[in-house]
Design a protein around this motif. Sequence first.
Motif, mmCIF file in Angstrom:
data_model
loop_
_atom_site.group_PDB
_atom_site.id
_atom_site.type_symbol
_atom_site.label_atom_id
_atom_site.label_comp_id
_atom_site.label_asym_id
_atom_site.label_seq_id
_atom_site.Cartn_x
_atom_site.Cartn_y
_atom_site.Cartn_z
ATOM 1 N N CYS A 80 114.414 -8.258 -15.972
ATOM 2 C CA CYS A 80 114.026 -9.356 -16.866
ATOM 3 C C CYS A 80 115.184 -10.325 -17.096
ATOM 4 C CB CYS A 80 113.558 -8.774 -18.201
ATOM 5 S SG CYS A 80 113.508 -9.952 -19.553
ATOM 6 N N LEU A 81 116.374 -9.790 -17.289
ATOM 7 C CA LEU A 81 117.526 -10.637 -17.618
ATOM 8 C C LEU A 81 118.160 -11.310 -16.409
ATOM 9 C CD1 LEU A 81 119.407 -8.541 -20.312
ATOM 10 C CD2 LEU A 81 117.787 -10.406 -20.640
ATOM 11 N N TRP A 82 118.291 -10.581 -15.314
ATOM 12 C CA TRP A 82 119.068 -11.107 -14.198
ATOM 13 C C TRP A 82 118.326 -11.162 -12.866
ATOM 14 C CZ3 TRP A 82 121.513 -7.277 -17.385
ATOM 15 C CH2 TRP A 82 122.408 -7.813 -18.324
ATOM 16 N N GLY A 83 117.071 -10.743 -12.868
ATOM 17 C CA GLY A 83 116.338 -10.738 -11.604
ATOM 18 C C GLY A 83 116.975 -9.772 -10.624
ATOM 19 N N ASP A 84 117.111 -10.210 -9.381
ATOM 20 C CA ASP A 84 117.691 -9.327 -8.364
ATOM 21 C C ASP A 84 119.198 -9.522 -8.205
ATOM 22 O OD1 ASP A 84 117.575 -11.809 -7.225
ATOM 23 O OD2 ASP A 84 116.637 -11.165 -5.355
ATOM 24 N N ARG A 85 119.825 -10.216 -9.186
ATOM 25 C CA ARG A 85 121.277 -10.442 -9.113
ATOM 26 C C ARG A 85 121.973 -10.023 -10.405
ATOM 27 N NH1 ARG A 85 122.608 -16.096 -6.828
ATOM 28 N NH2 ARG A 85 124.459 -14.968 -6.184
ATOM 29 N N PRO A 86 121.881 -8.730 -10.764
ATOM 30 C CA PRO A 86 122.544 -8.296 -12.000
ATOM 31 C C PRO A 86 124.054 -8.246 -11.821
ATOM 32 C CG PRO A 86 121.637 -6.415 -10.863
ATOM 33 C CD PRO A 86 121.199 -7.636 -10.093
ATOM 34 N N PRO A 87 124.784 -8.366 -12.926
ATOM 35 C CA PRO A 87 126.243 -8.232 -12.825
ATOM 36 C C PRO A 87 126.607 -6.780 -12.483
ATOM 37 C CG PRO A 87 125.566 -8.360 -15.128
ATOM 38 C CD PRO A 87 124.348 -8.604 -14.309
ATOM 39 N N GLN A 88 127.813 -6.579 -12.008
ATOM 40 C CA GLN A 88 128.246 -5.223 -11.642
ATOM 41 C C GLN A 88 128.188 -4.288 -12.841
ATOM 42 O OE1 GLN A 88 132.098 -5.580 -9.800
ATOM 43 N NE2 GLN A 88 131.202 -5.955 -7.792
ATOM 44 N N THR A 89 128.482 -4.801 -13.998
ATOM 45 C CA THR A 89 128.486 -3.978 -15.215
ATOM 46 C C THR A 89 127.172 -4.184 -15.993
ATOM 47 O OG1 THR A 89 129.620 -5.734 -16.402
ATOM 48 C CG2 THR A 89 130.996 -4.027 -15.405
ATOM 49 N N TYR A 90 126.055 -4.210 -15.272
ATOM 50 C CA TYR A 90 124.761 -4.542 -15.888
ATOM 51 C C TYR A 90 124.376 -3.616 -17.033
ATOM 52 C CZ TYR A 90 122.604 -0.821 -13.094
ATOM 53 O OH TYR A 90 122.274 0.374 -12.540
ATOM 54 N N ARG A 91 124.684 -2.323 -16.904
ATOM 55 C CA ARG A 91 124.301 -1.385 -17.965
ATOM 56 C C ARG A 91 125.039 -1.713 -19.259
ATOM 57 N NH1 ARG A 91 121.725 3.785 -18.274
ATOM 58 N NH2 ARG A 91 121.285 3.789 -16.056
ATOM 59 N N ALA A 92 126.333 -1.947 -19.168
ATOM 60 C CA ALA A 92 127.116 -2.303 -20.358
ATOM 61 C C ALA A 92 126.667 -3.656 -20.909
ATOM 62 C CB ALA A 92 128.605 -2.332 -20.018
ATOM 63 N N ALA A 93 126.423 -4.611 -20.021
ATOM 64 C CA ALA A 93 125.981 -5.933 -20.463
ATOM 65 C C ALA A 93 124.621 -5.853 -21.152
ATOM 66 C CB ALA A 93 125.918 -6.896 -19.272
ATOM 67 N N LEU A 94 123.725 -5.047 -20.609
ATOM 68 C CA LEU A 94 122.412 -4.883 -21.235
ATOM 69 C C LEU A 94 122.564 -4.315 -22.637
ATOM 70 C CD1 LEU A 94 119.313 -4.840 -21.208
ATOM 71 C CD2 LEU A 94 119.465 -2.566 -20.159
ATOM 72 N N HIS A 95 123.418 -3.317 -22.800
ATOM 73 C CA HIS A 95 123.610 -2.725 -24.117
ATOM 74 C C HIS A 95 124.220 -3.720 -25.107
ATOM 75 C CE1 HIS A 95 122.941 1.093 -21.911
ATOM 76 N NE2 HIS A 95 122.205 1.287 -22.974
ATOM 77 N N VAL A 96 125.070 -4.597 -24.624
ATOM 78 C CA VAL A 96 125.618 -5.651 -25.491
ATOM 79 C C VAL A 96 124.490 -6.559 -25.972
ATOM 80 C CG1 VAL A 96 127.041 -7.755 -25.508
ATOM 81 C CG2 VAL A 96 127.967 -5.621 -24.571
ATOM 82 N N HIS A 97 123.620 -6.991 -25.061
ATOM 83 C CA HIS A 97 122.522 -7.887 -25.439
ATOM 84 C C HIS A 97 121.506 -7.194 -26.344
ATOM 85 C CE1 HIS A 97 124.070 -11.069 -23.023
ATOM 86 N NE2 HIS A 97 123.990 -10.360 -21.913
ATOM 87 N N LEU A 98 121.224 -5.925 -26.082
ATOM 88 C CA LEU A 98 120.337 -5.171 -26.967
ATOM 89 C C LEU A 98 120.961 -5.037 -28.357
ATOM 90 C CD1 LEU A 98 119.066 -2.366 -24.565
ATOM 91 C CD2 LEU A 98 117.625 -4.025 -25.772
ATOM 92 N N GLY A 99 122.259 -4.811 -28.405
ATOM 93 C CA GLY A 99 122.963 -4.714 -29.684
ATOM 94 C C GLY A 99 122.905 -6.013 -30.469
ATOM 95 N N LYS A 100 123.094 -7.128 -29.774
ATOM 96 C CA LYS A 100 123.007 -8.443 -30.440
ATOM 97 C C LYS A 100 121.612 -8.667 -31.003
ATOM 98 C CE LYS A 100 126.498 -10.994 -27.827
ATOM 99 N NZ LYS A 100 126.727 -12.101 -26.876
ATOM 100 N N LEU A 101 120.591 -8.358 -30.202
ATOM 101 C CA LEU A 101 119.216 -8.544 -30.659
ATOM 102 C C LEU A 101 118.915 -7.622 -31.838
ATOM 103 C CD1 LEU A 101 116.440 -9.793 -30.457
ATOM 104 C CD2 LEU A 101 115.904 -8.176 -28.612
#
Length: 146
Positions: A80-101
């Motif tokens: 949903c966030l990055w399509g087929d081009r997630p950042p290398q640290t996608y799991r950590a980045a996802l948790h940051v965005h979930l935390g912000k929300l």
Amino acid sequence: MGQTDRGSRSFKYHRPRVGDVRAMGHDVDARFARPRVCVLGPVRIASENGDRLIRGYSARLLVDLIAASRPRTIEQLVECLWGDRPPQTYRAALHVHLGKLRGMLAEIDAGVTIRRDGERYLLDLGGAELDVRIAADVVTSAREQL
């Protein structure tokens, strides 16, 4: 507004009042008095504590969790966030965005939370309304009145 020609019939535009909608069987005032998640227009959370705009990745996550209406995996949220081009640290980045929300949801104190169920995430509306559902209910009721 004035009269408009629609084929062989003309009609006069009438903007419905809240009382008109109540007559259709929906107490819109009561539903809008409750906290609500708004996705028709700018994504926001509205409650008696005020409105909070939700933007960027947080808005994407919120809309995705609403649209899914069931628990979403980490992989689905990453897509949903990055399509087929997630950042290398996608799991950590996802948790940051979930935390912000989660922080924004807690700040407005509307009872809306994100629950974790193992490796899946689910939006819990609590007692909050969803503006899309209110609109759909009003349209359905209006059609029944025709």
